[in-house]
Write an enzyme that holds these catalytic residues in place. Structure first.
Site, PDB file in Angstrom:
ATOM      1  N   ASP A 287     -49.972  82.822  48.150  1.00 40.23           N
ATOM      2  CA  ASP A 287     -49.595  83.911  48.139  1.00 40.23           C
ATOM      3  C   ASP A 287     -49.614  85.121  48.043  1.00 40.23           C
ATOM      4  OD1 ASP A 287     -46.828  84.012  47.567  1.00 40.23           O
ATOM      5  OD2 ASP A 287     -46.289  82.967  47.380  1.00 40.23           O
TER       6      ASP A 287
HETATM    7  C1  BGC Z   1     -43.709  85.035  47.913  1.00 41.27           C
HETATM    8  C2  BGC Z   1     -43.933  84.591  48.845  1.00 41.27           C
HETATM    9  C3  BGC Z   1     -43.505  85.283  50.419  1.00 41.27           C
HETATM   10  C4  BGC Z   1     -44.948  85.713  49.913  1.00 41.27           C
HETATM   11  C5  BGC Z   1     -45.186  86.997  51.185  1.00 41.27           C
HETATM   12  C6  BGC Z   1     -44.921  85.591  47.372  1.00 41.27           C
HETATM   13  O1  BGC Z   1     -44.159  87.112  46.386  1.00 41.27           O
HETATM   14  O2  BGC Z   1     -43.909  84.070  46.236  1.00 41.27           O
HETATM   15  O3  BGC Z   1     -42.567  82.909  48.954  1.00 41.27           O
HETATM   16  O4  BGC Z   1     -44.392  84.612  51.283  1.00 41.27           O
HETATM   17  O5  BGC Z   1     -45.033  86.605  48.363  1.00 41.27           O
HETATM   18  O6  BGC Z   1     -43.347  88.221  51.269  1.00 41.27           O
END
Ligand code: BGC
Length: 756
Positions: A287
């Site tokens: 993540d």
């Molecule tokens: C979120 C994810 C997301 C990623 C990319 C993160 O902050 O937890 O769900 O896919 O950002 O945008």
């Protein structure tokens, strides 16, 4: 005679283990092209493939560090995210393919959670449809639109099982049921990935957030989770496994620590469970910034340690933290990270690029004419309308207040969300166009019929209304024949980084509702929100409540069609609505207690002294515009054997005056097992459309697999013999039951007991 249901499961697990031992965490098959590329790559070029850089079309984290173009030209980006648009992505691919030494095309990712341009209801709303075909169809549209804009990888589906409505991200998931969540996860992966990833209208799905993110403490984003092996296996993991079995090509490792180990460094999850047990051969991405955050968690000493831990745990791609970029080359040179493991990660990434057809046609998806032709296509909008209608849940309808009649009348549409276009789309609305959204006010204008006069007022803002705002709205309501009151949360009050400690209607909206209801006019409340709200007062005072979630591009039209009876409310809650935050967590498949509260709680039972222990609206709940009688479940077998499927039948009669669709839900409970089993577990559902007075029968299957649970020796299996309660009804708390004995092995009753 001896039946062994567990045997095939064990054999499959053994084969999977042997396969993995023979080739630890390798890409499934690497082509000669991929192998030849790997052979030519420097360590830096390999590590570059593991680096994922945020572009600037969307902001989804606390920072963006890189200049996108520089990173590509320096061979330091295997992929980009937060970028889209056919022309722009074509330029990026062109740079990677024509201006770098190896010419490797890019993975281009984006969060397409409920539509790219055509916006469908938020995922929680989609789950309320319980309609796998419609959900899969919505994902097909999303994939087709996103792919036409050059996106080849989406960070969806989010399959965390969510039981804490304080967490803003419940909006992104499928609710509290791992069974329903698993079905939806598979449908969404099928829809996104289509028939073949090489087709230009598909994207690779990235199932997230692995794992335990739905169980983080206190409903706070980014907090830790602590789950028993049973809770992890039975509640959180099934939707992930279903997505992997549906061939999802990517898994996103979660921010949160699970039992003290953050997702990106959790080798037990990433290697033992995901790769070795489930045989996953796709890629694992961290993540946002989560590799670097290992130092903040206090599990890594410094950036090098963070990179070492995350990589060796099985995280292939570092999203935006640049820790792999700066640390891995040296770690490989020092021998801390074996070159073979680096090659394996690169092999998986290149293999996915190859499966996506990027080597043969890097620009296939970035197609401006297709992009112009298909974004917002009428047929896509029709699907958005259809799914929005199916997602609406009628929570209350006293004395058949709804549906409203169409025709000449004065209708007041009141509330801060009545005409809010961005809120109609909801959070994570990708490249959705708020201007094109149909609000509830717009929708009512379209369907109210000849001679209807529509007036509107906001009644103040979502967070605050002045007494004057409220008085003006009430005065307007008093002039109308009917009132639609649109209340709820701003879309930014749910989603990521939007946890709330109080989940009442925000601001002064309850006061607004009271003032409008006090006019004595027929009032229907439409709720727009990304999570269950605590609305006991509203439930007591409003004659009718329709839950609309954030319904998407055509959402307001769907709401209006249901309010005025052009469509029926078909949704059922995929998550429990508590009476108060003090009841959280509250969900349908809780464990039993030795002192159940019963219908009228007695002292020294499992209840509260200041509130009922029951939910406001239970899981599976949702009214219709007619009424149904549902008979008790009948099972066609006297006893269930190992290779058998029992059929559960329920007779349903439409006892009302309108045609309507009944939905019967099927739950089971193990009568006796050495590990106490949940008081009810969803195992099926079926619908039947009935005319007034008509009788129909729905049928739902049950087999040994439905009886399986996580056994102390570390596998899913049903008990060898016993009995289950088979329960059926319109929601998780209005159930009638019968008993179904089962025997999967020929053992004495006492032996059976000891083996359960
Ligand atoms: C979120 C994810 C997301 C990623 C990319 C993160 O902050 O937890 O769900 O896919 O950002 O945008």
């Amino acid at each position: 005679m001896s039946f062994d249901v567990a045997k095939p499961l064990r054999t499959a697990a053994l084969l999977a283990c042997l396969a993995v031992l023979a080739s630890p965490a390798r890409a499934e098959t690497a082509s000669p092209r991929v192998e030849a590329l790997i052979a030519r790559m420097t360590v830096e070029e390999k590590v570059g493939q593991l680096n994922l850089v945020s572009g600037h079309h969307a902001v989804t984290g606390p920072y963006t560090r890189s200049d996108v173009k520089e990173a590509i030209l320096a061979g330091q980006a295997g992929g980009l995210f937060n970028v889209y648009g056919a022309e722009y992505t074509r330029g990026l691919q062109d740079m990677a393919v024509n201006q770098t030494r190896l010419g490797i095309p890019l993975l281009l990712g984006f969060d397409v959670l409920h539509g790219y341009r055509t916006i469908f209801p938020i995922p929680l709303g989609q789950a309320a449809s319980w309609d796998m075909a419609a959900i899969e169809g919505a994902e097909r549209v999303s994939a087709r639109e996103a792919a036409s804009a050059g996106v080849n990888w989406v960070y969806a589906p989010m399959v965390d099982v969510t039981r804490d409505p304080r967490w803003g991200r419940v909006a992104e998931g499928a609710g509290e049921s791992s069974w329903l969540g698993a079905k939806i996860a598979a449908a969404r992966v099928r829809g996104l990935q289509g028939k073949s990833l090489a087709d230009n209208d598909t994207v690779a799905a990235c199932v997230k957030h692995f794992a335990g993110n739905g169980a983080t403490e206190a409903g706070r984003d980014y907090s830790a989770a602590d789950l028993s092996e049973r809770a992890l296996r039975e509640t959180q993991l099934p939707p992930f496994q279903a997505a992997v079995e549906a061939n999802a090509r990517c898994v996103m490792a979660a921010f949160n620590a699970l039992d003290g180990v953050p997702g990106v460094a959790n080798s037990r999850l990433l290697r033992d469970v995901l790769r070795n047990e489930w045989g996953f051969g796709g890629i694992v991405v961290s993540d946002f910034g989560a590799v670097e955050e290992l130092t903040v968690h206090g599990v890594a000493e410094d950036a090098a340690d963070a990179a070492d831990q995350a990589f060796r745990a099985g995280t292939d791609i570092d999203m935006e933290s640049r820790t792999y970029l700066t640390q891995l080359p040296q770690l490989v040179r020092d021998g801390a990270v074996p070159m073979a493991e680096l090659n394996d990660a690169v092999r998986r990434i290149l293999t996915l690029k190859e499966q996506l057809g990027l080597f043969d046609n890097p620009y296939g998806r970035s197609n401006e004419s297709r992009e112009n032709a298909i974004l917002d296509l009428a047929v896509h909008q029709e699907k958005a309308l259809d799914l929005a209608e199916k997602s609406l849940v009628l929570l209350k309808n006293d004395r058949q207040a709804l549906p409203f009649a169409t025709g000449p009348q004065r209708i007041a549409v009141i509330g801060p969300l009545a005409d809010s276009k961005p809120d109609t789309l909801g959070s994570w609305a990708a490249h959705g166009d708020p201007e094109a959204a149909i609000t509830v006010l717009d929708g009512i204008r379209q369907v109210a019929g000849e001679g209807a006069e529509i007036v509107s007022a906001t009644g103040g803002a979502i967070d605050r209304s002045s007494p004057a705002d409220i008085a003006a709205a009430a005065r307007l309501a008093a002039t109308a024949d009917r009132v639609v009151l649109v209340l709820g949360e701003r879309s930014t009050q749910s989603g990521e980084a939007a946890s709330r400690s109080n989940i009442d209607l925000p601001g002064d909206q309850m006061a607004l509702a009271r003032a409008v209801i006090a006019t004595g006019k027929p009032v229907a409340v439409v709720l727009m929100n990304g999570r269950p709200l605590t609305i006991e007062d509203l439930d007591r005072e409003a004659p009718a409540i329709l839950e609309a979630w954030y319904p998407g591009s055509r959402g307001g039209l769907a709401v209006a069609r249901v309010l005025f009876g052009l469509a029926e409310p078909k949704g059922r809650l995929p998550i429990t609505f508590p009476r108060s935050v003090g009841q959280i967590p509250i969900y349908h498949d809780a464990r039993p207690t030795g002192r159940p509260a019963g219908d009228t709680p007695k002292p020294y039972t499992s209840t509260y002294i200041d509130q009922a222990p029951t939910p406001l609206y239970p899981f599976g709940y949702g009214l219709t515009y007619t009424s149904f009688y549902m008979g008790p479940p009948r099972v066609d077998l006297g006893s269930l054997g190992p290779a058998q499927t029992a059929t559960v039948s329920v007779d349903v009669m439409n006892t009302g005056e309108r045609a309507g669709t009944a939905m019967v839900q099927l739950y089971i409970r193990h009568r006796i097992a050495r590990v106490s089993r949940p008081v009810r577990e969803l195992r099926g559902f079926a619908r039947v459309l009935l005319q007034p007075g008509e009788v129909g029968t729905v049928k739902m299957p049950i087999s040994a697999a439905d009886l399986a649970f996580w056994q102390p020796d570390g596998r899913f299996a049903p008990p060898v013999a016993g009995a289950i309660d088979v329960m059926a009804g319109p929601d998780s708390r209005s159930l009638r039951s019968t008993v179904l004995p089962f025997r999967f092995r020929d053992v004495s009753p006492r032996e059976a007991m000891n083996r359960n």
